[in-house]
Design an enzyme around this catalytic site. Structure first.
Site, PDB file in Angstrom:
ATOM      1  N   ASP A  66       0.837  -1.193   0.000  1.00 38.20           N
ATOM      2  CA  ASP A  66       0.000   0.000   0.000  1.00 38.20           C
ATOM      3  C   ASP A  66       0.878   1.252   0.000  1.00 38.20           C
ATOM      4  OD1 ASP A  66       0.968  -0.405   2.566  1.00 38.20           O
ATOM      5  OD2 ASP A  66      -0.984  -0.661   3.487  1.00 38.20           O
ATOM      6  N   ASP A 135      -7.800  -1.266  14.049  1.00 43.30           N
ATOM      7  CA  ASP A 135      -9.210  -1.409  13.638  1.00 43.30           C
ATOM      8  C   ASP A 135      -9.420  -2.635  12.744  1.00 43.30           C
ATOM      9  OD1 ASP A 135      -8.088  -0.645  11.232  1.00 43.30           O
ATOM     10  OD2 ASP A 135      -9.345   1.131  10.939  1.00 43.30           O
ATOM     11  N   HIS A 137      -7.692  -3.495  10.022  1.00 42.17           N
ATOM     12  CA  HIS A 137      -7.372  -3.426   8.589  1.00 42.17           C
ATOM     13  C   HIS A 137      -6.124  -4.239   8.275  1.00 42.17           C
ATOM     14  CE1 HIS A 137      -4.902   0.383   9.569  1.00 42.17           C
ATOM     15  NE2 HIS A 137      -4.018  -0.426   9.016  1.00 42.17           N
ATOM     16  N   GLU A 142      -9.677  -0.746   5.026  1.00 42.06           N
ATOM     17  CA  GLU A 142     -10.368  -0.331   6.241  1.00 42.06           C
ATOM     18  C   GLU A 142     -11.708  -1.064   6.391  1.00 42.06           C
ATOM     19  OE1 GLU A 142      -8.709   1.189   8.315  1.00 42.06           O
ATOM     20  OE2 GLU A 142      -7.910   3.128   7.698  1.00 42.06           O
TER      21      GLU A 142
HETATM   22  C1  GLP Z   1      -0.585   0.437   8.572  1.00 39.28           C
HETATM   23  C2  GLP Z   1      -0.230  -0.229   7.229  1.00 39.28           C
HETATM   24  C3  GLP Z   1      -0.434  -1.697   7.305  1.00 39.28           C
HETATM   25  C4  GLP Z   1       0.167  -2.182   8.588  1.00 39.28           C
HETATM   26  C5  GLP Z   1      -0.700  -1.739   9.732  1.00 39.28           C
HETATM   27  C6  GLP Z   1      -0.101  -1.995  11.087  1.00 39.28           C
HETATM   28  O1  GLP Z   1      -1.499   1.440   8.470  1.00 39.28           O
HETATM   29  N1  GLP Z   1      -0.900   0.290   6.099  1.00 39.28           N
HETATM   30  O2  GLP Z   1       0.119  -2.336   6.168  1.00 39.28           O
HETATM   31  O3  GLP Z   1       0.245  -3.569   8.594  1.00 39.28           O
HETATM   32  O4  GLP Z   1      -1.118  -0.417   9.563  1.00 39.28           O
HETATM   33  O5  GLP Z   1       0.958  -1.137  11.313  1.00 39.28           O
HETATM   34  P1  GLP Z   1       2.062  -1.405  12.415  1.00 39.28           P
HETATM   35  O6  GLP Z   1       2.776  -2.637  12.005  1.00 39.28           O
HETATM   36  O7  GLP Z   1       2.957  -0.202  12.359  1.00 39.28           O
HETATM   37  O8  GLP Z   1       1.344  -1.544  13.698  1.00 39.28           O
END
Ligand code: GLP
Length: 263
Positions: A66, A135, A137, A142
């Protein structure tokens, strides 16, 4: 779904083992690369093993999940920059072997469609590394995302913008409102998925992911329909799992199929 509950310190080597094994059998494997903090232990371990000559990415390819819309690729918070810093520059990928979505493309819909074609042309993703948002995702899909979705533009929730503000100097307003992301349908086509979650902030999302009803409210729950998912979590992220003891038991006896119990 295989659930591995372990110390945070073990996560890097556990997941790196999977990737090393994959590349040993298929050096040209296609990796799906998540950004965010969850895979950092894994990327550190992969960098260490590559430096020690234990493994090589020379023939491997990669696709990130992403990207924020509107950030140029050189921006310190763009996921292109992040994956280059955290992994690509520290291992021996061939130039241009790791592709990332372009969030500043003039035609985002075409950039997304082209990305899908690129994944297909590469033969699909062999192993997808994922994190999960508080949340629920995965990538930037989302709540409310279609389970059939492909790579497309999405709008971030207020929660995700707050969660990710830490990468933007704590400024929620600096976090873009929109993103481009592989769809849930795209991610589900990966042949193998390893999802990492660390910390108590992920406990509710992890509980729903493994034990909840499959629902667009918790987009990661679609993974219950994938045939080969491994979830690697620390104790805090596992703290709301109702069947945690069973998952520990399964893991402890994973190599003992057919062995008679002790008399
Ligand atoms: C982000 C990214 C995701 C990631 C998630 C968790 O917003 N777009 O790909 O896996 O949220 O992030 P983190 O690993 O920093 O907790």
């Amino acid at each position: 779904m295989e659930v591995i509950i372990t110390e945070e310190e073990q996560i890097g080597s556990l997941v790196a083992d999977e990737i090393q094994q994959l590349l040993a059998g298929k050096p040209e494997a296609v990796l799906g690369l998540a950004t965010g903090s969850s895979p950092l232990h894994v990327y550190d371990e992969l960098a260490r093993r590559t430096a020690e000559g234990e493994m090589s990415f020379a023939r491997a390819r990669g696709f990130t999940l992403d990207e924020y819309v509107g950030l140029p690729s050189w921006h310190p918070c763009s996921y292109r920059t992040v994956i280059d810093e955290e992994l690509v520059s520290r291992v021996d990928f061939a130039p241009d072997a790791v592709r990332a979505l372009d969030g500043s493309a003039a035609d985002l819909a075409e950039a997304c469609a082209e990305y899908e074609r690129g994944i297909e042309a590469a033969g699909g993703v062999d192993l997808q590394i994922l994190g999960i948002g508080t949340d629920g995702h995965i990538a930037f899909n989302e709540p409310g995302s279609s389970f059939a979705s492909r790579t497309r533009v999405k709008t971030l929730t207020a929660q995700t913008r707050r969660d990710n503000a830490r990468f933007f100097g704590g400024e929620v307003d600096a976090v873009p409102r929109h993103c481009v992301t592989q769809g849930l349908g795209t991610i589900m086509q990966a042949r193998r998925i390893v999802l990492i979650a660390i910390g108590g902030g992920k406990a509710e999302a992890v509980h729903h992911l493994v034990e909840g009803a499959v629902s667009a409210k918790w987009p990661g729950t679609i993974l219950q329909h994938h045939p080969h998912v491994t979830l690697v979590v620390d104790e805090a992220a596992a703290s709301r799992l109702q069947f945690a003891d069973y998952y520990r038991y399964v893991y402890a006896y994973r190599d003992a199929v057919g062995e008679a119990p002790a008399a």
